[in-house]
Design an enzyme around this catalytic site. Structure first.
Site, PDB file in Angstrom:
ATOM      1  CB  CYS A 100      42.671  78.980   3.592  1.00  0.00           C
ATOM      2  SG  CYS A 100      42.673  77.283   2.795  1.00  0.00           S
ATOM      3  CB  CYS A 104      44.486  71.000   6.201  1.00  0.00           C
ATOM      4  SG  CYS A 104      45.325  72.443   6.526  1.00  0.00           S
ATOM      5  CB  THR A 191      39.770  74.532   0.364  1.00  0.00           C
ATOM      6  OG1 THR A 191      38.678  75.173   0.986  1.00  0.00           O
ATOM      7  CG2 THR A 191      41.286  75.176   0.861  1.00  0.00           C
ATOM      8  CD  GLU A 257      37.786  78.820  -0.428  1.00  0.00           C
ATOM      9  OE1 GLU A 257      37.799  80.227  -0.927  1.00  0.00           O
ATOM     10  OE2 GLU A 257      38.496  78.329   0.332  1.00  0.00           O
ATOM     11  CG  HIS A 292      39.117  70.119   7.425  1.00  0.00           C
ATOM     12  ND1 HIS A 292      40.336  70.178   7.064  1.00  0.00           N
ATOM     13  CD2 HIS A 292      38.141  71.031   6.882  1.00  0.00           C
ATOM     14  CE1 HIS A 292      40.317  71.395   6.128  1.00  0.00           C
ATOM     15  NE2 HIS A 292      39.216  71.708   6.112  1.00  0.00           N
ATOM     16  CE1 TYR A 296      38.604  74.140   8.671  1.00  0.00           C
ATOM     17  CE2 TYR A 296      37.508  75.892   9.420  1.00  0.00           C
ATOM     18  CZ  TYR A 296      37.764  74.986   8.545  1.00  0.00           C
ATOM     19  OH  TYR A 296      37.206  74.980   7.178  1.00  0.00           O
ATOM     20  CB  CYS A 298      44.628  77.065   9.619  1.00  0.00           C
ATOM     21  SG  CYS A 298      42.999  77.141   9.417  1.00  0.00           S
ATOM     22  CD  GLU A 446      38.157  77.588   4.848  1.00  0.00           C
ATOM     23  OE1 GLU A 446      38.994  78.441   5.003  1.00  0.00           O
ATOM     24  OE2 GLU A 446      38.149  76.505   4.007  1.00  0.00           O
TER      25      GLU A 446
HETATM   26 FE1  SF4 Z   1      42.682  76.076   5.037  1.00  0.00          FE
HETATM   27 FE2  SF4 Z   1      42.580  76.018   7.414  1.00  0.00          FE
HETATM   28 FE3  SF4 Z   1      41.107  74.557   5.978  1.00  0.00          FE
HETATM   29 FE4  SF4 Z   1      43.790  73.971   6.250  1.00  0.00          FE
HETATM   30  S1  SF4 Z   1      42.120  73.672   7.571  1.00  0.00           S
HETATM   31  S2  SF4 Z   1      42.366  74.117   4.399  1.00  0.00           S
HETATM   32  S3  SF4 Z   1      44.310  76.418   6.168  1.00  0.00           S
HETATM   33  S4  SF4 Z   1      40.857  76.541   6.123  1.00  0.00           S
HETATM   34 FE    FE Z   2      38.501  74.270   5.221  1.00  0.00          FE
END
Ligand code: SF4
Ligand code: FE
Length: 487
Positions: A100, A104, A191, A257, A292, A296, A298, A446
């Site tokens: 992570c 974001c 986060t 976190e 958000h 994801y 990511c 997560e």
């Molecule tokens: Fe972390 Fe993914 Fe959330 Fe961005 S979207 S803060 S990389 S978990």
């Molecule tokens: Fe998150």
């Protein structure tokens, strides 16, 4: 200084005076702490990549306020292309960092507030959007990282905020002053909290009139008086204290976190973006959650790493030609690219809100995140299937370096001719890190609970789907209702 680099970012964090606790002690040097440092490295990469020509298109955007180049993590989406680039940026960074990268949540909070402050002003004649845009200018000019703080600790889940035995179970206002407000409460699972310059607070659920003291949104510096950070643990976290051994799996990056406690924290009025307008709490929660859920993307990048690691270990073991191994890797690719379809689709089907900000297609963003609650678990399961049991029975790096035991590990952990035993151990440690170790926080749990647990998406899906229209299509074709069909 519109675009900081990694070194400037690190220096900017050193200037903060954060009140951070971990393992029962105050952390005096947050930036250099070996447990926290990999997470700082991951955020620093979001600054550094903005300076690399090959990533500039994804990482840099043009500010709609100043016209200057800004890091995309501080940008307000101005069109569909911005939304699509956001998804692509998430996959790219997830694939480079394997964890992570934390930034974001702030980007998503900024975009949600750009919409909701405008809408509150339109209804009540308030000045939240003007305040918000001033804050945004400050964030963009200084290229700040913001912690988007939504999740309250919630106490007894059956009770609304105003009925909780402990009123601080949800963050709320405790005093109103001429120059601002004083708040108490806490935000959980934050986060990247101690890698952030600012904290943007939002309500966590729909509020009713009796809960109006809890319908708050504001931004404050992360080192404001009264804020305490208590770092969350991750499985295998203390391996980072063992130096740069291969047992870390990911040698460079990580996430974190924290529980963030607000004990009588003062917020000046110019940074308050919602104050008791409880009827807009749902809009803020849902817009933030939708953005958000798109973020994801990511997980797709992290999935790329897992697939690459699994193919590598299969080749090292001489198992890559086995048809069931090939088939499982195809299955992993299919799942991962299906996730990618979702984050691209919700961006491509986005739309313009009254404020001018582009919002993702909310139904598709929820479907995407719902897939994310499942597919990474299946990808992780398949990766462990192919990696084999050695991933969890492997002795330590120190045993491998020891003259007494290293020779036996070298001999008995040897796989295919020409493959380095150490390299085989390294790739197994990486899969362990991603599916069981520190990075599994981001890739698995997560994926389940971040940006809302699965049930939150199911509620949104059931609310947003047009079931009547689907019924009409069916009824027309079998002759129950009249349609415009050619006979
Ligand atoms: Fe972390 Fe993914 Fe959330 Fe961005 S979207 S803060 S990389 S978990
Ligand atoms: Fe998150």
């Amino acid at each position: 200084m519109a675009l900081m680099n990694a070194i400037q970012y690190e220096e900017s964090l050193r200037k903060l005076n954060l009140n951070v606790y971990m393992f029962g002690k105050k952390v005096e040097n947050v930036v250099d702490d070996p447990i926290i440092r990999p997470s700082m490295n991951a955020v620093a990469a979001t600054y550094e990549f903005a300076h690399r020509p090959e990533y500039e298109d994804l990482m840099v955007a043009k500010s709609h306020i100043s016209g200057e180049p800004v890091n995309r993590f501080t940008h307000i989406h101005q069109n569909i292309n911005d939304l699509v680039k956001k998804s692509k940026m998430g996959r790219m960074l997830g694939g480079k960092l394997g964890c992570c990268f934390q930034r974001c949540v702030g980007m998503d909070a900024l975009n949600a507030l750009s919409i909701v402050t405008y809408d509150i002003d339109a209804k009540y004649g308030t000045e939240y959007n003007t305040r918000f845009l001033e804050f945004l200018k400050f964030v963009q000019k200084n290229d700040l990282t913001c912690d988007g703080a939504m999740t309250d600790t919630k106490g007894d889940r059956s009770l609304p905020p105003h009925k909780q035995p402990d009123p601080d179970a949800f963050l709320h206002v405790v005093e109103e002053k001429s120059d601002g407000i004083v708040v108490c409460g806490a935000k959980a699972h934050q986060t990247g909290a101690v890698n952030s310059h600012q904290i943007i607070v939002m309500p966590t659920i729909t509020m009713r009139q009796e809960d109006k003291d809890y319908a708050l949104s504001f931004a404050i510096p992360s080192d404001s008086d009264g804020i305490t950070y208590i770092m969350g643990r991750q499985s295998c976290d203390t391996r980072k204290l063992e130096g740069m051994t291969m047992d870390r799996g990911n040698m460079y990056y990580g996430g974190h976190e924290a529980l963030v406690v607000f004990d009588h924290v003062f917020v000046p009025w110019e940074r308050v973006f919602m104050y008791k307008e409880y009827d807009f709490s749902t809009a803020l929660v849902e817009n933030f959650a939708s953005y958000h859920r798109q973020s994801y993307a990511c997980k797709v990048g992290v999935g790329d790493i897992i697939i690459g690691a699994v193919q590598t270990v299969a080749e090292m073991n001489g198992a890559d030609r086995a048809s069931h191994v090939k088939d499982k890797i195809v299955e992993m690719i299919h799942l991962n690219e299906t996730l990618y379809c979702g984050c691209i689709a919700c961006a491509s089907e986005g739309h313009r809100e009254a404020s001018g900000t582009y919002l993702v297609n909310v139904l598709l963003a929820n479907v995407h995140k719902h897939n994310v609650t499942r597919f990474p678990y299946e990808i992780a399961r398949l990766s462990q299937d192919i990696a084999g049991g050695l991933m969890v029975t492997l002795p330590s790096d120190a045993d491998f370096r020891s003259p007494a035991t290293g020779k036996w590990m070298e001999k008995y952990y040897k796989a295919k001719e020409g493959v380095s035993t150490e390299d085989r151990m390294r790739i197994l440690r990486l899969i362990e890190n991603l599916t069981l170790g520190t990075a599994a926080v981001g890739y698995l749990t997560e994926s389940m609970h971040g940006a809302g647990s699965p049930q939150a998406q199911r509620i949104m899906i059931s609310r947003l789907v047009n079931l009547k229209e689907k019924q009409r299509l069916a009824k027309e074709l079998c002759g129950i209702e009249k349609g415009d069909h050619i006979s």
